[in-house]
Scaffold this active site. Structure first.
Site, PDB file in Angstrom:
ATOM      1  N   HIS A   6       0.712  -1.397  -0.380  1.00  0.00           N
ATOM      2  CA  HIS A   6       0.256  -0.011  -0.228  1.00  0.00           C
ATOM      3  C   HIS A   6       0.296   1.416   0.475  1.00  0.00           C
ATOM      4  CE1 HIS A   6      -2.113   3.165   1.749  1.00  0.00           C
ATOM      5  NE2 HIS A   6      -2.546   3.183   1.468  1.00  0.00           N
TER       6      HIS A   6
ATOM      7  N   ARG B 118      29.729  -3.798 -17.154  1.00  0.00           N
ATOM      8  CA  ARG B 118      30.259  -5.084 -16.589  1.00  0.00           C
ATOM      9  C   ARG B 118      29.878  -5.698 -15.019  1.00  0.00           C
ATOM     10  NH1 ARG B 118      31.171   0.704 -15.771  1.00  0.00           N
ATOM     11  NH2 ARG B 118      32.701   1.854 -16.344  1.00  0.00           N
TER      12      ARG B 118
ATOM     13  N   ARG C  10      31.544  -7.291 -20.951  1.00  0.00           N
ATOM     14  CA  ARG C  10      32.860  -7.644 -20.472  1.00  0.00           C
ATOM     15  C   ARG C  10      32.738  -8.460 -19.418  1.00  0.00           C
ATOM     16  NH1 ARG C  10      36.515  -3.103 -18.070  1.00  0.00           N
ATOM     17  NH2 ARG C  10      35.687  -3.611 -15.848  1.00  0.00           N
TER      18      ARG C  10
ATOM     19  N   GLU D 260      42.950  -2.406 -24.864  1.00  0.00           N
ATOM     20  CA  GLU D 260      43.938  -1.821 -24.575  1.00  0.00           C
ATOM     21  C   GLU D 260      45.243  -1.618 -23.613  1.00  0.00           C
ATOM     22  OE1 GLU D 260      40.881  -2.769 -20.521  1.00  0.00           O
ATOM     23  OE2 GLU D 260      41.421  -4.933 -21.063  1.00  0.00           O
TER      24      GLU D 260
ATOM     25  N   GLY E  30      39.663   0.616 -24.563  1.00  0.00           N
ATOM     26  CA  GLY E  30      39.322   0.879 -22.787  1.00  0.00           C
ATOM     27  C   GLY E  30      40.697   1.870 -22.648  1.00  0.00           C
ATOM     28  N   SER E  31      40.490   3.051 -23.005  1.00  0.00           N
ATOM     29  CA  SER E  31      41.456   3.964 -23.070  1.00  0.00           C
ATOM     30  C   SER E  31      42.280   4.514 -21.268  1.00  0.00           C
ATOM     31  CB  SER E  31      41.356   5.140 -23.596  1.00  0.00           C
ATOM     32  OG  SER E  31      39.924   5.991 -22.138  1.00  0.00           O
ATOM     33  N   ASN E  32      41.161   4.177 -20.819  1.00  0.00           N
ATOM     34  CA  ASN E  32      42.288   4.298 -19.065  1.00  0.00           C
ATOM     35  C   ASN E  32      43.258   3.100 -18.616  1.00  0.00           C
ATOM     36  OD1 ASN E  32      40.188   5.353 -19.182  1.00  0.00           O
ATOM     37  ND2 ASN E  32      39.208   3.833 -16.965  1.00  0.00           N
ATOM     38  N   ASP E  33      43.484   1.579 -19.067  1.00  0.00           N
ATOM     39  CA  ASP E  33      44.494   0.980 -19.472  1.00  0.00           C
ATOM     40  C   ASP E  33      45.014   1.508 -20.796  1.00  0.00           C
ATOM     41  OD1 ASP E  33      44.188  -0.979 -17.197  1.00  0.00           O
ATOM     42  OD2 ASP E  33      42.907  -1.703 -17.791  1.00  0.00           O
TER      43      ASP E  33
ATOM     44  N   CYS F 276      34.671   2.070 -24.974  1.00  0.00           N
ATOM     45  CA  CYS F 276      34.428   2.811 -23.510  1.00  0.00           C
ATOM     46  C   CYS F 276      34.760   2.938 -22.475  1.00  0.00           C
ATOM     47  CB  CYS F 276      33.797   1.435 -23.201  1.00  0.00           C
ATOM     48  SG  CYS F 276      35.549   0.100 -23.457  1.00  0.00           S
TER      49      CYS F 276
END
Length: 806
Positions: free
Chosen positions: A426, A516, A588, A690, A711-714, A761
C-alpha cells in the site's frame, strides 16, 4: 429486469463497460471471466451486488439525508473533524435495516454459487466503487475486503461492512482530494469464490516495472498465505521479473529473483472467532522462494495476455496491476483482480527528470526504494493510525507499515519510511501516485531513526533506498528528449548496476558499449567463485566454520552453492540485456585484479599477493589458467543461459586484458567447452583494446574477434608506462596525450580495414567532450559514455559531425 435496475449480476453478465453498474473491480472481473477464461486464464466465479442495490439501500432505509447532514461541515484538513464524521456515517449504514428483497436476492445468489463449488462455499467479499481505478486515481485499498466468509448470515454482515467502508476516513479524504462527489459515487460488492492460497501463496503483479515504467517486464511479488498481507505491506515478499518480448517467443526469461523474509502468513482460522488469522512462517520456508520457475512463467504469461486484452479494448497500451492466488489443494493459479496501472501509464516519457544528491551524508538505514525521487524533512515516528493527527505537513512519515487509513497524512508527507512491505504494498502504490519518495522494508527504521531528526530519503540510487542523517542538498535535472539531436556516431552507455538499467534505458542510446560483471559480483554475489566451487571441502574443515557461516547466510535458499553464483550473475546480465533489448549489450567478462578478488568472501584462500596487480593475473590470463578456469566456467554458463534459455541474443561477450593472440584463442576454446562458440546462434565476441599489443597486432586480433572496444584508461597507463592508481605520477596521466591518441587513431583505421566494429568505452569521452570530438574525426563507430554525460556529449558530437559534413 433491466441491467441497471437489478440487485445482482453474475460475472459472466459483466464486462469492462459496466463500471457505472458494478465499479471497476467487478467490471474487470466480469471482463476476464467472460473473455480470458477462453485463453486459459483461471478466474474464480462469483457475482456483483450492484451500485443500484447500494442506492436502493440508502433510499429504502432513509439514511441518505442523514449522511448528507453529517457531512455538511466536513473538513478533511482537520483530522478530528474527519474522524468524527466518518465514524458517524459508518454507524448509520451499519445500523440500517437491509430491505427483505435485497437480502433475499443476495442469499439466493450465494446458494447458487454453493451449488457450483459445494455446500458452505467460502467467498471473498470485496468492495468495488463506481469511480474506482480511473486512469489517474488508483483508489488502492480504499474500501474493505473480507475473506473466508461462509454462510448467508456472515455474507450479509460483510456486505454491510463493505457498504459502510465507502465512508472510511481515508476514502472520504481521498475523494475530496480528487474532487469526486461523495454521492455521485456508489459502492458495488464483489462476492467471489475463495482460492485456497492460505495453503500455498499469493501476491501482486504488474505488466510494467513499477519503479521505472519500463514496459517490457512483468514484475511479480509473492508471499505465503492469503494476499492481504502483501497488499497491506505486512510482509516483505519475494520479487521476480520476467522479460515479455522473449517470453512471447517461447523462452523462459526469468531475469531476476530476490528472496523476501515473508515472516507471517494469513490462513483460515479454525477457532470461529475470526475468519482468518496471521501465523509465523517457519525459518526454513522463509529462506526459500515460494514460487517455482514454472509458476513464475505461468503468471507472466497471464500478465501478458491480460495486458494485451485490455490494450486491444482501449486502443492503446494499457499496463495492468493484478492480484493472483495459488490454490494449495489443486496447484492451480488464479487471477482474482486486475485494474489499470495508474502512475507510469500517465507519464510523459519525453521528459526525463533526474534527482541528484549534491552532498554526502551518513546512512541511518536502508531498504527497498520506491521510485527515483528524493525528499527531506523532520522525522515523525507514528506507530498507531489513531495518532496521525500529530503529523505536520512536510514531515517524513516513519512507521511500521501503512494501510489506507494513513492516506490523509501520506499526501502531506515529504517522504515515507516503513519497517515492512515490498514494492507493491500500500505505501509503495500510494507514494508513487502522490509523487513522493518512499523506502519500504527497512526492518527497523522506527528504531534507527530518531523522532524529530532531520533526515533525507533518497530513492535515486537504484533498488536500494537510503535514509541519510540531516537535510541534504539535491537538484532536480529535467531534459526534454525531443530537443536531443540524433548522431551518425552510435552513442552507447556504460552500465554496471542492473537495478538502474530499466531507468537508464529511457536516456537516448544505441545500446550498451560496456556492461561490467564486477558490480554484479561485488553487490549481489559477494563470494569468491572458488570458495563456492570448493564449498563441500571447506565445510569439512573446522577452521573454516566462520567462512561457511558467512557463505550460508549470503546463499540462503540455494542448496547448490555453484548455482548461486551462476544464477545471480545470469540475472544481473539478463536485466541489463533486457533493459536495452534488442540493441547490442556488450558485456565484459570479469576483470577483477587479484587484490580485488581477494576482497570477496573466501578470496584470500585463492588469490596470490602481487606487487602490481594492475598488470598481473587479470583478464584473459585467468580464464584458461588451471587455477581458475573452473570458476570461469560459471561465467560461461551464465552467459549461455541468458542467450539460449532467456533469448537475450543481443548480449555479446567481451574479453578484457588479452595480451596476445594465442591467449585470445585459449579463451575462445574455454568458452566453447560451455557451449559459447563464436558465431553459433549469432554470438559475437569482442576484445578490449587496452594494451599496445592489441593495436600493433590489430590485423591478427581481427581474425579471432568480431570487434574492439578501446579501454582508454588502461591503454593510457600502458602507453605512458605509469600506474594509474599511483598519485605520485597522476599529473602525467592524460588520455589526450599525443602517443595515446596516435594509437587510438591507428587501431580505428586497422579495425575498419578488417571490417571489424570498433568503439570506445573508457572514461575519456565522458570526461572530455573535445576527446569525443576527436574520436568522431577518426571515424569511430560508437562511443560508450557514462549515463550522466550521454546527453551533453551527444550534443557536442552532433556539432562536430555537422562541421565535418560541411
Amino acid at each position: 429486469m433491466e441491467k441497471d435496475k437489478t440487485f445482482i449480476l453474475w460475472f459472466d453478465q459483466l464486462g469492462i463497460d459496466d463500471v457505472g453498474l458494478v465499479g471497476g473491480k467487478n467490471a474487470s472481473l466480469g471482463e476476464m471471466y467472460r473473455n480470458l477464461s477462453l485463453r486459459g486464464i483461471k478466474v474464480p466465479n462469483g457475482f456483483a451486488i450492484t451500485a443500484y442495490a447500494y442506492r436502493y439501500l440508502l433510499e429504502k432505509s432513509g439514511i441518505e439525508q442523514k449522511i448528507r447532514d453529517i457531512l455538511s461541515d466536513l473538513d478533511t484538513a482537520d483530522m478530528n473533524n474527519l474522524a468524527e464524521r466518518g465514524q458517524k456515517v459508518r454507524t448509520v449504514i451499519l445500523n440500517a435495516e437491509f430491505p427483505k428483497e435485497l437480502k433475499d436476492a443476495i442469499t439466493d445468489t450465494y446458494s447458487h454459487l454453493c451449488k457450483q463449488y459445494g455446500e458452505h462455499c467460502d467467498v471473498a467479499v470485496r468492495s468495488s466503487a463506481t469511480a474506482e481505478d480511473l486512469p489517474d486515481a488508483s483508489f488502492a485499498g480504499q474500501q474493505e475486503t473480507y475473506l473466508n466468509i461462509v454462510g448467508p448470515g456472515m455474507l450479509i454482515e460483510a456486505c454491510k461492512k463493505c457498504f459502510a467502508s465507502l465512508f472510511t476516513n481515508r476514502a472520504i479524504s481521498y475523494r475530496q482530494d480528487k474532487n469526486f462527489n461523495h454521492f455521485s459515487i456508489a459502492l458495488s460488492i464483489g462476492v467471489q469464490k475463495m482460492v485456497r492460497s492460505d495453503l500455498a501463496s499469493s501476491g501482486v503483479m504488474f505488466s510494467i516495472d513499477t519503479e521505472s515504467g519500463f514496459k517490457d517486464a512483468v514484475f511479480i511479488t509473492a508471499s505465503y498465505g492469503l494476499g492481504e498481507n502483501i497488499v497491506q505491506g505486512a510482509v516483505n515478499p519475494d520479487e521476480y521479473y520476467v522479460f515479455k518480448p522473449t517470453l512471447k517467443l517461447g523462452k523462459k526469461p526469468i531475469i531476476s529473483k530476490s528472496i523476501g523474509d515473508k515472516k507471517i502468513k494469513m490462513i483460515y482460522s479454525e477457532d470461529g472467532s475470526k475468519p482468518v488469522k496471521n501465523v509465523v512462517v517457519s525459518k526454513h520456508d522463509r529462506g526459500r522462494f515460494c514460487l517455482t520457475d514454472d509458476d513464475i512463467v505461468t503468471l507472466a504469461k497471464y500478465a501478458v495476455d491480460i495486458e494485451d486484452h485490455y490494450s486491444e479494448k482501449a486502443g492503446h497500451l494499457k499496463p495492468m496491476d493484478m492480484e493472483w492466488a495459488k490454490d494449495g489443494k489443486t496447484g492451480d493459479i488464479f487471477i482474482v483482480q486486475a485494474r489499470p496501472e495508474t502512475v507510469h501509464s500517465q507519464e510523459d516519457k519525453n521528459i526525463i527528470k533526474k534527482y541528484v544528491l549534491k552532498e554526502k551524508g551518513n546512512v541511518v538505514i536502508e531498504g527497498d526504494s520506491v521510485g527515483e525521487l528524493i525528499g527531506a524533512g523532520e522525522a515523525n515516528i507514528i506507530y498507531d493510525v489513531h495518532d496521525i493527527s500529530k503529523f505536520k505537513k512536510g514531515q517524513v512519515l516513519v512507521t511500521d507499515m501503512t494501510d489506507p487509513d494513513w492516506e490523509p497524512v501520506m499526501k502531506i508527507a515529504s517522504a515515507i519510511v516503513t519497517n515492512r512491505g515490498g514494492r507493491t504494498c500500500h505505501a509503495a502504490i500510494i507514494s508513487r501516485e502522490l509523487g513522493i519518495p518512499c523506502v519500504v522494508g527497512t526492518i527497523n527504521g522506527t528504531k534507527a531513526i530518531k523522532n524529530n531528526q532531520n533526515i533525507t530519503v533518497s530513492c535515486a540510487s537504484g533498488e536500494i533506498g537510503y535514509v541519510y542523517d540531516g537535510k541534504l542538498k539535491f537538484d532536480i535535472e529535467e531534459v526534454n528528449l525531443e530537443t536531443v539531436p540524433t548522431t551518425k556516431t552510435k552513442i552507447m552507455m556504460n552500465v554496471g548496476n542492473p537495478s538502474q538499467a530499466f531507468e537508464l534505458s529511457f536516456i537516448p542510446n544505441e545500446g550498451v558499449g560496456l556492461a561490467r560483471e564486477e558490480f554484479i559480483i561485488n553487490s549481489y554475489i559477494k563470494i569468491h567463485p572458488l570458495a563456492l566451487l570448493h564449498y563441500n571441502e571447506l565445510k569439512k574443515d573446522p577452521k573454516h566454520a566462520a567462512l561457511i557461516e558467512k557463505i550460508d547466510k549470503i546463499t540462503e535458499g540455494y542448496d547448490d552453492k555453484k548455482e548461486f553464483f551462476i544464477q545471480k550473475l545470469a540475472y544481473g546480465i539478463a536485466t541489463i540485456g533486457a533493459a536495452f533489448y534488442p540493441k547490442d549489450v556488450i558485456f565484459r567478462l570479469s576483470d577483477f585484479k587479484s587484490n580485488e578478488y581477494a576482497n570477496l568472501v573466501g578470496g584470500t584462500l585463492y588469490e596470490p599477493k602481487e606487487a602490481n596487480p594492475m598488470i598481473g593475473w587479470r583478464g584473459a590470463s585467468r580464464y584458461y589458467s588451471p587455477k581458475y578456469r573452473d570458476a570461469f566456467g560459471f561465467e560461461c554458463i551464465a552467459f549461455r543461459r541468458v542467450r539460449d534459455d532467456m533469448g537475450l541474443t543481443n548480449v555479446k561477450v567481451m574479453v578484457p586484458f588479452c595480451r596476445t593472440v594465442e591467449e585470445g584463442k585459449k579463451v575462445l576454446r574455454e568458452m566453447e567447452k560451455y557451449g559459447l562458440k563464436r558465431g553459433k546462434g549469432g554470438l559475437e565476441v569482442y576484445v578490449m583494446c587496452e594494451i599496445p599489443s592489441n593495436v600493433i597486432l590489430v590485423d591478427e586480433f581481427s581474425e579471432i574477434f568480431d570487434g574492439f572496444s578501446i579501454g582508454s584508461n588502461d591503454l593510457t597507463q600502458l602507453t605512458l608506462g605509469l600506474d594509474r592508481d599511483s598519485e605520485l605520477v597522476s599529473s602525467i596521466y592524460d588520455e589526450r596525450n599525443a602517443a595515446v591518441k596516435t594509437l587510438i587513431s591507428q587501431v580505428i583505421k586497422g579495425a575498419k580495414k578488417n571490417n571489424r566494429k570498433i568503439g570506445i568505452c573508457g572514461q575519456a569521452p565522458s570526461d572530455f567532450p573535445d576527446f569525443a570530438q576527436f574520436l568522431v574525426e577518426q571515424g569511430i563507430d560508437s562511443i560508450s559514455l557514462n549515463p550522466d554525460t550521454v546527453i551533453k556529449t551527444k550534443i557536442k558530437i552532433a556539432e562536430k559531425e555537422k562541421s565535418l559534413a560541411r
